[in-house]
Scaffold this motif. Structure first.
Motif, PDB file in Angstrom:
ATOM      1  N   LEU A  55     -33.757  -6.739  54.329  1.00 42.36           N
ATOM      2  CA  LEU A  55     -34.640  -6.170  55.358  1.00 42.36           C
ATOM      3  C   LEU A  55     -35.240  -4.844  54.890  1.00 42.36           C
ATOM      4  O   LEU A  55     -36.453  -4.647  54.931  1.00 42.36           O
ATOM      5  N   SER A  67     -36.781  -6.371  63.928  1.00 41.25           N
ATOM      6  CA  SER A  67     -35.379  -5.940  63.787  1.00 41.25           C
ATOM      7  C   SER A  67     -35.027  -5.059  64.981  1.00 41.25           C
ATOM      8  O   SER A  67     -34.814  -3.860  64.830  1.00 41.25           O
ATOM      9  N   CYS A  69     -32.458  -4.527  66.712  1.00 36.37           N
ATOM     10  CA  CYS A  69     -31.194  -3.774  66.758  1.00 36.37           C
ATOM     11  C   CYS A  69     -31.112  -2.755  65.631  1.00 36.37           C
ATOM     12  O   CYS A  69     -30.086  -2.102  65.458  1.00 36.37           O
ATOM     13  N   GLY A  70     -32.186  -2.654  64.840  1.00 36.23           N
ATOM     14  CA  GLY A  70     -32.205  -1.663  63.769  1.00 36.23           C
ATOM     15  C   GLY A  70     -31.266  -1.993  62.626  1.00 36.23           C
ATOM     16  O   GLY A  70     -30.768  -1.094  61.955  1.00 36.23           O
ATOM     17  N   GLY A  71     -30.997  -3.281  62.406  1.00 37.60           N
ATOM     18  CA  GLY A  71     -30.191  -3.682  61.244  1.00 37.60           C
ATOM     19  C   GLY A  71     -28.705  -3.734  61.498  1.00 37.60           C
ATOM     20  O   GLY A  71     -27.914  -3.806  60.554  1.00 37.60           O
ATOM     21  N   GLY A  73     -27.100  -6.129  62.936  1.00 36.45           N
ATOM     22  CA  GLY A  73     -26.593  -7.503  62.936  1.00 36.45           C
ATOM     23  C   GLY A  73     -26.279  -8.035  64.315  1.00 36.45           C
ATOM     24  O   GLY A  73     -25.375  -8.860  64.473  1.00 36.45           O
ATOM     25  N   THR A  74     -27.031  -7.586  65.331  1.00 39.69           N
ATOM     26  CA  THR A  74     -26.735  -8.081  66.686  1.00 39.69           C
ATOM     27  C   THR A  74     -27.925  -8.773  67.356  1.00 39.69           C
ATOM     28  O   THR A  74     -27.732  -9.574  68.258  1.00 39.69           O
ATOM     29  N   CYS A  75     -29.164  -8.483  66.933  1.00 39.04           N
ATOM     30  CA  CYS A  75     -30.313  -9.044  67.664  1.00 39.04           C
ATOM     31  C   CYS A  75     -30.745 -10.413  67.150  1.00 39.04           C
ATOM     32  O   CYS A  75     -31.375 -11.167  67.873  1.00 39.04           O
ATOM     33  N   ALA A  76     -30.453 -10.705  65.901  1.00 44.04           N
ATOM     34  CA  ALA A  76     -30.826 -11.986  65.266  1.00 44.04           C
ATOM     35  C   ALA A  76     -32.336 -12.155  65.118  1.00 44.04           C
ATOM     36  O   ALA A  76     -32.813 -13.265  64.958  1.00 44.04           O
ATOM     37  N   TYR A  77     -33.092 -11.050  65.200  1.00 48.98           N
ATOM     38  CA  TYR A  77     -34.548 -11.156  65.085  1.00 48.98           C
ATOM     39  C   TYR A  77     -35.015 -11.185  63.625  1.00 48.98           C
ATOM     40  O   TYR A  77     -36.143 -11.547  63.354  1.00 48.98           O
ATOM     41  N   CYS A  78     -34.164 -10.727  62.703  1.00 45.12           N
ATOM     42  CA  CYS A  78     -34.628 -10.484  61.335  1.00 45.12           C
ATOM     43  C   CYS A  78     -34.438 -11.689  60.414  1.00 45.12           C
ATOM     44  O   CYS A  78     -34.334 -11.531  59.210  1.00 45.12           O
ATOM     45  N   LEU A 108     -29.785 -13.725  57.879  1.00 46.33           N
ATOM     46  CA  LEU A 108     -30.142 -12.468  58.561  1.00 46.33           C
ATOM     47  C   LEU A 108     -30.485 -11.462  57.471  1.00 46.33           C
ATOM     48  O   LEU A 108     -29.607 -11.051  56.705  1.00 46.33           O
ATOM     49  N   CYS A 110     -31.006  -8.410  57.480  1.00 47.07           N
ATOM     50  CA  CYS A 110     -30.373  -7.082  57.518  1.00 47.07           C
ATOM     51  C   CYS A 110     -28.956  -7.126  56.945  1.00 47.07           C
ATOM     52  O   CYS A 110     -28.383  -6.092  56.625  1.00 47.07           O
TER      53      CYS A 110
END
Ligand code: FES
Length: 370
Positions: A55, A67, A69-71, A73-78, A108, A110
Protein backbone atom coordinates in the motif's frame (compact mmCIF):
# COMPACT_ATOMS: atom_id res chain seq x y z
CA UNK A 1 3.85 -31.44 39.16
CA UNK A 2 1.18 -28.98 37.95
CA UNK A 3 3.42 -26.16 39.15
CA UNK A 4 6.33 -27.59 37.09
CA UNK A 5 4.13 -27.80 33.97
CA UNK A 6 2.97 -24.21 34.46
CA UNK A 7 6.57 -22.96 34.85
CA UNK A 8 7.69 -24.88 31.71
CA UNK A 9 4.73 -23.56 29.68
CA UNK A 10 5.35 -19.99 30.83
CA UNK A 11 9.06 -20.31 30.02
CA UNK A 12 8.34 -21.65 26.52
CA UNK A 13 5.79 -18.91 25.86
CA UNK A 14 8.33 -16.33 27.04
CA UNK A 15 11.06 -17.75 24.77
CA UNK A 16 8.76 -17.78 21.71
CA UNK A 17 7.70 -14.20 22.49
CA UNK A 18 11.32 -13.07 22.65
CA UNK A 19 12.16 -14.93 19.42
CA UNK A 20 9.19 -13.34 17.62
CA UNK A 21 10.28 -9.89 18.85
CA UNK A 22 13.86 -10.53 17.70
CA UNK A 23 12.57 -11.57 14.28
CA UNK A 24 10.53 -8.37 13.98
CA UNK A 25 13.52 -6.25 15.07
CA UNK A 26 15.89 -8.13 12.75
CA UNK A 27 13.47 -7.61 9.87
CA UNK A 28 13.15 -3.91 10.67
CA UNK A 29 16.84 -3.12 11.10
CA UNK A 30 18.79 -5.66 9.10
CA UNK A 31 16.57 -6.91 6.28
CA UNK A 32 17.61 -5.45 2.99
CA UNK A 33 15.42 -6.42 0.11
CA UNK A 34 17.14 -4.05 -2.33
CA UNK A 35 15.28 -2.70 -5.32
CA UNK A 36 12.02 -4.40 -6.24
CA UNK A 37 10.02 -3.98 -9.43
CA UNK A 38 6.23 -3.76 -9.21
CA UNK A 39 4.31 -4.46 -12.42
CA UNK A 40 0.69 -3.27 -12.47
CA UNK A 41 -1.95 -4.76 -14.79
CA UNK A 42 0.93 -6.00 -17.01
CA UNK A 43 1.22 -2.42 -18.32
CA UNK A 44 2.87 -0.09 -15.88
CA UNK A 45 5.90 -0.75 -13.75
CA UNK A 46 8.06 1.04 -11.24
CA UNK A 47 11.00 0.24 -9.03
CA UNK A 48 11.08 0.94 -5.30
CA UNK A 49 13.25 0.08 -2.31
CA UNK A 50 11.78 -3.12 -0.82
CA UNK A 51 10.70 -3.46 2.81
CA UNK A 52 7.54 -1.33 2.92
CA UNK A 53 3.94 -2.42 2.61
CA UNK A 54 2.54 -2.73 -0.89
CA UNK A 55 0.00 0.00 0.00
CA UNK A 56 2.64 2.57 0.96
CA UNK A 57 4.90 1.53 -1.95
CA UNK A 58 2.01 2.29 -4.32
CA UNK A 59 1.30 5.56 -2.49
CA UNK A 60 4.93 6.59 -2.99
CA UNK A 61 4.24 6.35 -6.74
CA UNK A 62 1.01 8.37 -6.40
CA UNK A 63 -1.17 5.32 -6.90
CA UNK A 64 -3.75 5.35 -4.14
CA UNK A 65 -5.81 2.35 -3.09
CA UNK A 66 -8.71 3.07 -0.71
CA UNK A 67 -7.51 2.63 2.87
CA UNK A 68 -10.17 3.92 5.25
CA UNK A 69 -8.46 2.47 8.36
CA UNK A 70 -5.10 3.97 7.43
CA UNK A 71 -3.35 0.62 7.00
CA UNK A 72 -4.37 -0.98 10.30
CA UNK A 73 -5.81 -4.05 8.59
CA UNK A 74 -9.40 -3.51 9.68
CA UNK A 75 -11.34 -1.85 6.82
CA UNK A 76 -10.55 -4.36 4.03
CA UNK A 77 -10.72 -1.53 1.47
CA UNK A 78 -7.13 -1.86 0.26
CA UNK A 79 -7.58 -5.17 -1.56
CA UNK A 80 -5.80 -5.88 -4.82
CA UNK A 81 -4.68 -8.98 -6.67
CA UNK A 82 -1.07 -10.04 -6.22
CA UNK A 83 -0.23 -12.66 -8.83
CA UNK A 84 3.49 -13.03 -8.23
CA UNK A 85 6.09 -12.12 -5.62
CA UNK A 86 4.22 -12.67 -2.38
CA UNK A 87 4.17 -15.29 0.38
CA UNK A 88 1.17 -17.14 1.83
CA UNK A 89 -1.90 -15.36 3.23
CA UNK A 90 -1.05 -13.73 6.58
CA UNK A 91 -3.09 -14.29 9.76
CA UNK A 92 -3.96 -10.57 9.70
CA UNK A 93 -5.48 -10.92 6.22
CA UNK A 94 -7.38 -14.14 6.63
CA UNK A 95 -10.49 -12.82 8.46
CA UNK A 96 -11.02 -10.14 5.81
CA UNK A 97 -10.74 -12.32 2.70
CA UNK A 98 -13.35 -14.72 1.33
CA UNK A 99 -12.47 -18.18 -0.03
CA UNK A 100 -13.07 -16.92 -3.60
CA UNK A 101 -10.87 -13.89 -3.06
CA UNK A 102 -8.06 -16.05 -1.74
CA UNK A 103 -8.39 -18.34 -4.79
CA UNK A 104 -8.13 -15.26 -7.02
CA UNK A 105 -4.94 -14.00 -5.33
CA UNK A 106 -6.67 -11.06 -3.63
CA UNK A 107 -4.57 -9.64 -0.79
CA UNK A 108 -4.68 -6.74 1.67
CA UNK A 109 -2.09 -4.35 0.31
CA UNK A 110 -1.52 -2.75 3.72
CA UNK A 111 -0.46 -6.09 5.20
CA UNK A 112 1.65 -7.47 2.36
CA UNK A 113 5.29 -6.36 2.29
CA UNK A 114 7.29 -5.82 -0.87
CA UNK A 115 10.29 -8.13 -0.58
CA UNK A 116 10.85 -9.08 -4.22
CA UNK A 117 9.55 -8.23 -7.70
CA UNK A 118 5.75 -8.31 -7.76
CA UNK A 119 3.06 -8.58 -10.39
CA UNK A 120 -0.23 -7.04 -9.23
CA UNK A 121 -3.65 -6.17 -10.65
CA UNK A 122 -5.80 -3.21 -9.63
CA UNK A 123 -9.08 -1.88 -11.12
CA UNK A 124 -8.48 0.77 -13.80
CA UNK A 125 -10.68 3.36 -12.04
CA UNK A 126 -8.27 3.48 -9.12
CA UNK A 127 -5.82 5.31 -11.38
CA UNK A 128 -8.21 8.30 -11.15
CA UNK A 129 -7.62 8.66 -7.42
CA UNK A 130 -5.34 11.64 -6.82
CA UNK A 131 -3.71 13.44 -3.96
CA UNK A 132 -5.07 16.99 -3.54
CA UNK A 133 -3.58 19.96 -1.75
CA UNK A 134 -6.16 22.27 -0.24
CA UNK A 135 -6.76 25.11 2.17
CA UNK A 136 -9.37 25.08 4.92
CA UNK A 137 -11.87 27.66 3.71
CA UNK A 138 -14.43 27.42 6.50
CA UNK A 139 -15.24 25.31 9.56
CA UNK A 140 -18.86 25.38 10.74
CA UNK A 141 -20.49 23.67 13.74
CA UNK A 142 -23.43 21.58 12.52
CA UNK A 143 -24.11 20.19 15.99
CA UNK A 144 -22.11 20.08 19.24
CA UNK A 145 -20.10 17.12 17.84
CA UNK A 146 -20.24 17.42 14.05
CA UNK A 147 -18.30 20.01 12.06
CA UNK A 148 -18.62 20.90 8.41
CA UNK A 149 -15.18 21.50 6.90
CA UNK A 150 -14.89 23.18 3.51
CA UNK A 151 -11.59 22.52 1.74
CA UNK A 152 -10.72 24.80 -1.18
CA UNK A 153 -8.57 22.96 -3.71
CA UNK A 154 -5.18 24.46 -4.50
CA UNK A 155 -3.47 21.67 -6.49
CA UNK A 156 -5.07 20.25 -8.60
CA UNK A 157 -7.66 23.04 -8.60
CA UNK A 158 -10.64 20.90 -9.60
CA UNK A 159 -12.04 17.53 -8.64
CA UNK A 160 -14.38 15.10 -10.43
CA UNK A 161 -16.30 12.57 -8.38
CA UNK A 162 -19.59 10.74 -8.25
CA UNK A 163 -22.06 11.99 -5.61
CA UNK A 164 -21.77 9.56 -2.68
CA UNK A 165 -18.01 8.95 -2.94
CA UNK A 166 -15.55 9.80 -0.18
CA UNK A 167 -12.15 11.42 0.41
CA UNK A 168 -9.34 10.34 2.73
CA UNK A 169 -8.17 13.26 4.82
CA UNK A 170 -4.59 13.28 6.12
CA UNK A 171 -4.29 14.60 9.66
CA UNK A 172 -1.18 16.34 11.01
CA UNK A 173 0.72 15.65 14.22
CA UNK A 174 -0.54 17.63 17.24
CA UNK A 175 -0.09 17.87 20.97
CA UNK A 176 1.69 14.58 21.72
CA UNK A 177 0.30 12.73 18.70
CA UNK A 178 3.34 12.18 16.52
CA UNK A 179 1.70 10.27 13.72
CA UNK A 180 -0.25 11.55 10.79
CA UNK A 181 -3.22 9.36 9.90
CA UNK A 182 -5.55 9.09 6.97
CA UNK A 183 -9.32 8.73 7.53
CA UNK A 184 -12.28 8.46 5.18
CA UNK A 185 -15.10 11.06 5.06
CA UNK A 186 -17.93 11.20 2.52
CA UNK A 187 -18.00 14.27 0.34
CA UNK A 188 -21.04 16.39 1.20
CA UNK A 189 -20.71 19.05 -1.51
CA UNK A 190 -22.29 18.73 -4.96
CA UNK A 191 -20.07 17.20 -7.64
CA UNK A 192 -20.66 20.20 -9.94
CA UNK A 193 -18.96 22.56 -7.47
CA UNK A 194 -15.53 21.40 -8.49
CA UNK A 195 -13.25 23.85 -6.70
CA UNK A 196 -13.91 22.61 -3.16
CA UNK A 197 -15.19 19.69 -1.12
CA UNK A 198 -17.23 19.71 2.09
CA UNK A 199 -16.70 17.02 4.75
CA UNK A 200 -18.83 16.34 7.84
CA UNK A 201 -16.60 15.23 10.68
CA UNK A 202 -18.11 13.83 13.85
CA UNK A 203 -15.94 13.88 16.99
CA UNK A 204 -15.03 10.31 17.94
CA UNK A 205 -13.72 9.98 21.52
CA UNK A 206 -9.93 9.45 21.27
CA UNK A 207 -10.14 9.55 17.46
CA UNK A 208 -6.82 10.87 16.19
CA UNK A 209 -8.17 12.51 13.05
CA UNK A 210 -11.49 13.75 14.44
CA UNK A 211 -9.78 15.28 17.50
CA UNK A 212 -7.35 17.04 15.17
CA UNK A 213 -10.24 18.43 13.10
CA UNK A 214 -12.32 19.47 16.12
CA UNK A 215 -9.61 20.86 18.40
CA UNK A 216 -6.65 21.87 16.23
CA UNK A 217 -7.56 22.46 12.58
CA UNK A 218 -7.80 26.16 11.69
CA UNK A 219 -9.32 28.06 8.81
CA UNK A 220 -6.57 28.97 6.33
CA UNK A 221 -4.51 25.87 7.16
CA UNK A 222 -3.15 23.72 4.33
CA UNK A 223 -4.23 20.08 4.31
CA UNK A 224 -3.93 17.13 1.96
CA UNK A 225 -6.49 14.54 1.01
CA UNK A 226 -6.80 11.70 -1.47
CA UNK A 227 -9.98 11.25 -3.55
CA UNK A 228 -12.36 10.20 -5.03
CA UNK A 229 -12.95 6.74 -3.59
CA UNK A 230 -15.77 4.28 -2.94
CA UNK A 231 -18.64 2.66 -4.78
CA UNK A 232 -21.50 4.24 -2.81
CA UNK A 233 -23.19 6.18 -5.60
CA UNK A 234 -26.56 6.17 -7.35
CA UNK A 235 -27.39 3.36 -9.71
CA UNK A 236 -29.69 4.85 -12.37
CA UNK A 237 -33.05 3.11 -12.19
CA UNK A 238 -36.79 3.72 -12.22
CA UNK A 239 -37.60 2.32 -8.75
CA UNK A 240 -37.89 4.36 -5.57
CA UNK A 241 -34.74 5.29 -3.67
CA UNK A 242 -35.18 4.58 0.04
CA UNK A 243 -32.34 6.28 1.90
CA UNK A 244 -31.41 5.96 5.57
CA UNK A 245 -28.69 7.77 7.53
CA UNK A 246 -27.64 8.77 11.02
CA UNK A 247 -25.18 11.44 12.24
CA UNK A 248 -22.48 12.37 9.73
CA UNK A 249 -23.97 9.69 7.45
CA UNK A 250 -25.95 12.71 6.18
CA UNK A 251 -22.92 13.78 4.06
CA UNK A 252 -23.21 11.59 0.93
CA UNK A 253 -26.97 12.22 0.70
CA UNK A 254 -26.48 15.98 0.54
CA UNK A 255 -24.27 15.50 -2.49
CA UNK A 256 -26.61 12.89 -4.02
CA UNK A 257 -29.77 15.00 -3.50
CA UNK A 258 -28.18 18.18 -4.87
CA UNK A 259 -27.34 16.18 -7.99
CA UNK A 260 -30.93 14.89 -8.22
CA UNK A 261 -32.27 18.44 -7.83
CA UNK A 262 -29.99 19.73 -10.57
CA UNK A 263 -31.02 16.90 -12.89
CA UNK A 264 -34.70 17.70 -12.12
CA UNK A 265 -35.12 14.02 -11.27
CA UNK A 266 -38.71 12.79 -10.98
CA UNK A 267 -37.67 9.60 -9.26
CA UNK A 268 -39.48 8.85 -6.00
CA UNK A 269 -37.07 9.32 -3.08
CA UNK A 270 -37.67 8.94 0.65
CA UNK A 271 -34.92 9.78 3.12
CA UNK A 272 -35.04 8.67 6.78
CA UNK A 273 -32.61 10.45 9.08
CA UNK A 274 -32.11 9.36 12.69
CA UNK A 275 -30.90 11.45 15.63
CA UNK A 276 -31.25 11.15 19.41
CA UNK A 277 -32.52 14.59 20.41
CA UNK A 278 -33.14 17.85 18.57
CA UNK A 279 -29.61 19.00 19.29
CA UNK A 280 -28.30 16.06 17.20
CA UNK A 281 -30.47 17.04 14.27
CA UNK A 282 -29.06 19.25 11.50
CA UNK A 283 -29.63 20.21 7.85
CA UNK A 284 -33.40 20.07 8.34
CA UNK A 285 -33.89 23.38 6.52
CA UNK A 286 -31.64 22.25 3.69
CA UNK A 287 -33.69 19.04 3.37
CA UNK A 288 -36.98 20.99 3.39
CA UNK A 289 -35.58 23.17 0.60
CA UNK A 290 -34.62 20.03 -1.35
CA UNK A 291 -38.20 18.77 -0.90
CA UNK A 292 -39.32 21.94 -2.74
CA UNK A 293 -36.74 21.51 -5.47
CA UNK A 294 -37.17 17.74 -6.07
CA UNK A 295 -40.63 16.75 -7.19
CA UNK A 296 -40.95 13.36 -5.47
CA UNK A 297 -38.62 13.72 -2.51
CA UNK A 298 -39.70 13.32 1.14
CA UNK A 299 -37.49 13.84 4.19
CA UNK A 300 -38.39 11.93 7.37
CA UNK A 301 -36.34 12.87 10.45
CA UNK A 302 -36.84 10.76 13.60
CA UNK A 303 -35.68 11.27 17.18
CA UNK A 304 -34.94 8.22 19.33
CA UNK A 305 -34.93 10.12 22.64
CA UNK A 306 -36.50 13.58 22.32
CA UNK A 307 -36.13 15.84 25.36
CA UNK A 308 -39.37 17.26 26.85
CA UNK A 309 -38.41 20.77 25.73
CA UNK A 310 -37.59 19.55 22.19
CA UNK A 311 -41.27 20.11 21.42
CA UNK A 312 -41.05 17.30 18.86
CA UNK A 313 -44.11 16.11 17.01
CA UNK A 314 -42.30 14.14 14.29
CA UNK A 315 -41.40 10.45 14.11
CA UNK A 316 -39.88 8.88 17.23
CA UNK A 317 -37.88 5.75 17.97
CA UNK A 318 -34.79 4.31 16.34
CA UNK A 319 -34.71 4.98 12.62
CA UNK A 320 -35.80 1.39 12.00
CA UNK A 321 -39.25 2.27 13.47
CA UNK A 322 -40.41 4.81 10.82
CA UNK A 323 -38.56 2.80 8.18
CA UNK A 324 -40.51 -0.35 9.01
CA UNK A 325 -43.79 1.58 9.21
CA UNK A 326 -43.12 2.89 5.69
CA UNK A 327 -42.02 -0.44 4.20
CA UNK A 328 -45.07 -2.23 5.66
CA UNK A 329 -47.47 -0.20 3.54
CA UNK A 330 -45.26 -0.16 0.42
CA UNK A 331 -46.45 -2.22 -2.52
CA UNK A 332 -43.46 -2.06 -4.87
CA UNK A 333 -40.38 -2.84 -2.84
CA UNK A 334 -38.95 -5.33 -5.32
CA UNK A 335 -38.22 -2.47 -7.72
CA UNK A 336 -36.93 -0.11 -5.00
CA UNK A 337 -33.32 0.51 -4.11
CA UNK A 338 -31.91 1.03 -0.61
CA UNK A 339 -29.06 3.46 0.18
CA UNK A 340 -27.72 3.45 3.73
CA UNK A 341 -24.95 5.41 5.45
CA UNK A 342 -24.26 5.29 9.18
CA UNK A 343 -22.92 3.01 11.88
CA UNK A 344 -22.49 -0.69 11.03
CA UNK A 345 -25.17 -1.53 13.65
CA UNK A 346 -27.72 0.82 12.07
CA UNK A 347 -26.92 -0.48 8.59
CA UNK A 348 -27.27 -4.14 9.61
CA UNK A 349 -30.62 -3.48 11.30
CA UNK A 350 -31.98 -1.58 8.27
CA UNK A 351 -30.80 -4.20 5.76
CA UNK A 352 -32.54 -6.89 7.80
CA UNK A 353 -35.83 -4.97 7.75
CA UNK A 354 -35.53 -4.07 4.07
CA UNK A 355 -34.94 -7.72 3.16
CA UNK A 356 -37.81 -8.89 5.42
CA UNK A 357 -40.18 -6.69 3.45
CA UNK A 358 -38.98 -7.98 0.09
CA UNK A 359 -36.18 -5.68 -1.03
CA UNK A 360 -33.46 -7.51 -2.93
CA UNK A 361 -30.03 -7.58 -1.34
CA UNK A 362 -28.31 -6.68 -4.62
CA UNK A 363 -30.42 -3.49 -4.69
CA UNK A 364 -29.30 -2.33 -1.25
CA UNK A 365 -26.13 -0.21 -1.19
CA UNK A 366 -24.39 0.97 1.94
CA UNK A 367 -21.44 2.84 3.33
CA UNK A 368 -20.68 1.91 6.94
CA UNK A 369 -18.50 3.90 9.26
CA UNK A 370 -17.64 3.00 12.80
S1 FES B 1 -6.04 -0.11 4.70
FE1 FES B 1 -7.66 -0.86 5.88
S2 FES B 1 -7.36 -3.00 5.75
FE2 FES B 1 -5.77 -2.26 4.56
Amino acid sequence: MIFKILITTAAMAGISGVLALLLVLAERFFANYGECKITINDEEEFTIEGGSSLLSSLNSQKIFLPSACGGRGTCAYCKCKVHEGVGPILPTEEPLLTEEEMAENVRLSCQVKVKQDMRIEIPEELFNIKEFESEVDKITDLTYDIKLVRLKLTEPKEISFKPGQYAQLNSKPYNGVKESVSRAYSIASPHFEKDHIDLMVRLVPEGICTTWVHDYLQEGEKVKFVAPMGDFYIREDEGEMIMVAGGSGMAPFVSILEDMARKKSKRKMTYFFGAVTKKDLFYVEEMRSLEERIENFTFVPALSGPEPDDDWDGETGLITVPLEKYLKSHDDLEKSQGYLCGSPGMIDACIKIMKNYGMKSDRIFYDPFG
